[in-house]
Design a protein around this motif. Structure first.
Motif, PDB file in Angstrom:
ATOM      1  N   ILE A  26     -15.906  -9.965  20.128  1.00  0.00           N
ATOM      2  CA  ILE A  26     -16.159  -8.553  20.479  1.00  0.00           C
ATOM      3  C   ILE A  26     -16.630  -7.779  19.252  1.00  0.00           C
ATOM      4  N   LEU A  27     -16.029  -8.102  18.110  1.00  0.00           N
ATOM      5  CA  LEU A  27     -16.398  -7.398  16.875  1.00  0.00           C
ATOM      6  C   LEU A  27     -17.728  -7.898  16.300  1.00  0.00           C
ATOM      7  N   GLY A  28     -18.256  -8.985  16.892  1.00  0.00           N
ATOM      8  CA  GLY A  28     -19.499  -9.567  16.369  1.00  0.00           C
ATOM      9  C   GLY A  28     -19.330 -10.014  14.928  1.00  0.00           C
ATOM     10  N   MET A  29     -18.162 -10.591  14.635  1.00  0.00           N
ATOM     11  CA  MET A  29     -17.836 -10.902  13.237  1.00  0.00           C
ATOM     12  C   MET A  29     -18.698 -12.042  12.708  1.00  0.00           C
ATOM     13  N   GLU A  30     -19.248 -11.820  11.568  1.00  0.00           N
ATOM     14  CA  GLU A  30     -20.147 -12.789  10.929  1.00  0.00           C
ATOM     15  C   GLU A  30     -19.328 -14.013  10.467  1.00  0.00           C
ATOM     16  N   ALA A  31     -19.937 -15.218  10.559  1.00  0.00           N
ATOM     17  CA  ALA A  31     -19.192 -16.471  10.378  1.00  0.00           C
ATOM     18  C   ALA A  31     -18.410 -16.552   9.065  1.00  0.00           C
ATOM     19  N   GLY A  32     -19.019 -16.101   7.966  1.00  0.00           N
ATOM     20  CA  GLY A  32     -18.364 -16.217   6.663  1.00  0.00           C
ATOM     21  C   GLY A  32     -17.083 -15.403   6.597  1.00  0.00           C
ATOM     22  N   VAL A  33     -17.111 -14.205   7.156  1.00  0.00           N
ATOM     23  CA  VAL A  33     -15.918 -13.353   7.160  1.00  0.00           C
ATOM     24  C   VAL A  33     -14.921 -13.883   8.180  1.00  0.00           C
ATOM     25  N   ARG A  34     -15.436 -14.353   9.330  1.00  0.00           N
ATOM     26  CA  ARG A  34     -14.572 -14.791  10.420  1.00  0.00           C
ATOM     27  C   ARG A  34     -13.610 -15.904   9.972  1.00  0.00           C
ATOM     28  N   ALA A 393     -10.125   0.207  27.066  1.00  0.00           N
ATOM     29  CA  ALA A 393     -11.094   0.861  27.957  1.00  0.00           C
ATOM     30  C   ALA A 393     -12.507   0.741  27.380  1.00  0.00           C
ATOM     31  N   LYS A 394     -12.625   0.897  26.070  1.00  0.00           N
ATOM     32  CA  LYS A 394     -13.948   0.849  25.419  1.00  0.00           C
ATOM     33  C   LYS A 394     -14.628  -0.508  25.627  1.00  0.00           C
ATOM     34  N   TYR A 395     -13.874  -1.600  25.399  1.00  0.00           N
ATOM     35  CA  TYR A 395     -14.485  -2.934  25.469  1.00  0.00           C
ATOM     36  C   TYR A 395     -14.254  -3.634  26.807  1.00  0.00           C
ATOM     37  N   LYS A 396     -13.531  -2.976  27.715  1.00  0.00           N
ATOM     38  CA  LYS A 396     -13.221  -3.573  29.029  1.00  0.00           C
ATOM     39  C   LYS A 396     -12.648  -4.988  28.861  1.00  0.00           C
ATOM     40  N   CYS A 397     -11.678  -5.097  27.955  1.00  0.00           N
ATOM     41  CA  CYS A 397     -11.067  -6.397  27.673  1.00  0.00           C
ATOM     42  C   CYS A 397      -9.580  -6.325  27.987  1.00  0.00           C
ATOM     43  N   SER A 398      -8.865  -7.429  27.767  1.00  0.00           N
ATOM     44  CA  SER A 398      -7.417  -7.428  28.011  1.00  0.00           C
ATOM     45  C   SER A 398      -6.722  -6.568  26.943  1.00  0.00           C
ATOM     46  N   ARG A 399      -5.494  -6.171  27.249  1.00  0.00           N
ATOM     47  CA  ARG A 399      -4.749  -5.367  26.265  1.00  0.00           C
ATOM     48  C   ARG A 399      -4.469  -6.203  25.011  1.00  0.00           C
ATOM     49  N   ARG A 400      -4.261  -7.528  25.186  1.00  0.00           N
ATOM     50  CA  ARG A 400      -4.042  -8.374  24.000  1.00  0.00           C
ATOM     51  C   ARG A 400      -5.274  -8.347  23.095  1.00  0.00           C
ATOM     52  N   THR A 401      -6.439  -8.578  23.702  1.00  0.00           N
ATOM     53  CA  THR A 401      -7.659  -8.621  22.885  1.00  0.00           C
ATOM     54  C   THR A 401      -7.906  -7.264  22.232  1.00  0.00           C
ATOM     55  N   ALA A 402      -7.626  -6.179  22.959  1.00  0.00           N
ATOM     56  CA  ALA A 402      -7.820  -4.841  22.374  1.00  0.00           C
ATOM     57  C   ALA A 402      -6.925  -4.661  21.151  1.00  0.00           C
ATOM     58  N   ALA A 403      -5.662  -5.080  21.265  1.00  0.00           N
ATOM     59  CA  ALA A 403      -4.729  -4.947  20.132  1.00  0.00           C
ATOM     60  C   ALA A 403      -5.220  -5.784  18.950  1.00  0.00           C
TER      61      ALA A 403
END
Ligand code: NAD
Length: 422
Positions: A26-34, A393-403
């Motif tokens: 969701i954050l579009g995290m770049e591989a090196g940082v991820r 609500a912003k990302y329409k994802c689960s509460r776990r993923t939002a946290a």
């Protein structure tokens, strides 16, 4: 790509990594940082020879995993349990990183563990093991480096022995090295209750959102140690009915309601719930699928699985335990759509928040009232709840993923801004 030959490899570590990946996508995290945000920073494994009361020397294995030290001293509990593995401790350390970040604490994440069945030890044996573990990790931790706390199988007394061992090691009283201590040794008022108080606070808040009143609420709790019992006390004081409780020996179920103080008195006298006559005996597996308004896993990881997620009969799951729900169970619960879930990193964050308060009080040697502790705690919980629900609500994802999006983003940003070394 997962590190397939990693020393942390285990189902529970993979569970934590899969959760991370969902948020990092969701954050579009770049591989090196991820990858460097996900993997634990460093690990110490220790061998602990301990003299038993009968003269034998038994040797135990212990771990301390520091997942993140980029955003402050690492923080996380110490678990004494016969099934502890390095992968489990690493997963728990990872969850501590996201939890501290989510609620805005100036800490990284860590966890410790010793492979031992502490229930079978005498008080003297437990003291010698606790002191030996602290002696071995003393150079790896510290009030500005890594601050342990209690977890499954450890308590205030164990924290006291460990604090004393560390203080002797550095040559002066140093209570800020560990939290969850007895009040007489710099513990914080409200720390013992804090995790359960927080679980109960979130439960009440989400039930209120659902329009469900205390008088209409029945609760089943798996695990009746620090977190489970304090949650039960707080929710029954609110007016909810506790209809099921359990510990490692099995469960007790009573539709008419269990007297929580009576059950605690029984455990204090008998060391477990076995034989408690406050209701019908059920296995832990049976207890989880009984009808109730709120189901609270407050024992160990991976108890809500693809085998029982479809059979759950609750409206709300409040994760007191860390990692109680597998990735597969998360999917089933999302597909069902009839259960709200308060994820561990949010739901049980009250414990580490008051541990932070304890550490602050130790740094300044100025101690707060319990009212002050709870007032500050509730304010931080409310802020975290609002930001998680907004992100959901912003990302329409689960509460776990939002946290996790919130928790992970701050750590990743800190790492990216600091450079490659932290
Ligand atoms: P605890 O040792 O005080 O209690 C654990 C309870 O779980 C005991 O009642 C034990 O009998 C029971 N249990 C053990 N194995 C079980 C099994 N297989 N089935 C059912 N019950 C079982 O531990 P705790 O501090 O209450 O921690 C419980 C959970 O909460 C853990 O996941 C821990 O990581 C998490 N947690 C604890 C804190 C804290 O402040 N102590 C903070 C955040 C999260």
């Amino acid at each position: 790509m997962p590190l397939t030959n990693s020393i942390y490899n285990s189902p529970v570590f993979q569970q934590a990594c899969n959760q991370f990946d969902a948020a990092a996508d969701i954050l579009g995290m770049e591989a090196g940082v991820r990858e460097r945000t996900k993997q634990p920073r460093r690990t110490l494994t220790v061998t602990l020879p301990v003299r038993m009361d009968d003269g034998r020397v038994l040797t135990y294995e212990g771990y301390r995993v520091q997942h993140n030290i980029s955003t402050g001293p690492a923080k996380g509990g110490i678990r004494f349990h016969h099934d502890v593995t390095l992968g489990e401790v690493a997963a728990l350390a990872m969850w501590m990183s996201w939890k501290c970040s989510l609620v805005g604490l100036p800490f990284g994440g860590a966890k410790g563990g010793v492979v031992v069945n502490a229930r079978d030890m005498s008080t003297g044996e437990l003291e010698r093991l606790s002191r030996r573990y602290m002696q071995e990790i003393a150079t790896f931790i510290g009030p500005q480096l890594d601050i342990p706390a209690p977890d499954v199988g450890t308590n205030e007394q164990v924290m006291a022995w460990m604090m004393d061992t560390y203080s002797n090691h550095v040559g002066h009283y140093d209570p800020g090295v560990i939290t969850g201590k007895p009040i007489a040794l710099g513990g914080s008022l409200g720390r013992r209750e804090a995790t359960g108080e927080g679980v109960a606070w979130f439960t009440k808040a989400y039930l209120t959102d659902l329009g469900i009143k205390a008088s209409e609420t029945s609760v089943i709790i798996q695990g009746f140690g620090n977190v489970g019992s304090e949650t039960a006390l707080a929710l029954s004081a609110w007016g909810a009915k506790i209809i099921g409780i359990s510990d490692f020996t099995g469960g007790v179920y009573n539709k008419a309601g269990i007297n929580v103080k009576d059950a605690l008195a029984y455990i204090a006298a008998n060391k477990s719930l076995q034989g408690y006559k406050g209701g019908d005996s059920l296995t832990n597996d049976e207890l989880l699928v009984q009808p109730c308004t709120v189901l609270i896993p407050a024992a160990l990881e991976r108890v809500i699985t693809d085998k029982n997620a479809g059979k759950l009969q609750c409206r709300l799951i409040a994760e007191g335990a860390n990692g109680p729900t597998t990735n597969e169970a998360d999917k089933i619960i999302a597909e069902r759509g009839d259960i709200e879930l308060i994820p561990d990193v949010l739901c049980n964050s009250g414990g580490v928040i008051v541990s932070y308060f304890e550490w602050l009080q130790n740094q300044s040697a100025y101690y707060w009232s319990k009212e002050e502790v709870f007032e500050k705690l509730h304010r931080m919980l409310a802020k975290a709840k609002a930001s998680v629900d907004e992100t959901k609500a912003k990302y329409k994802c689960s509460r776990r993923t939002a946290a996790l999006v919130l928790g992970i983003a701050r750590v990743a940003e800190a790492k990216a801004k600091r450079g490659l070394f932290p």
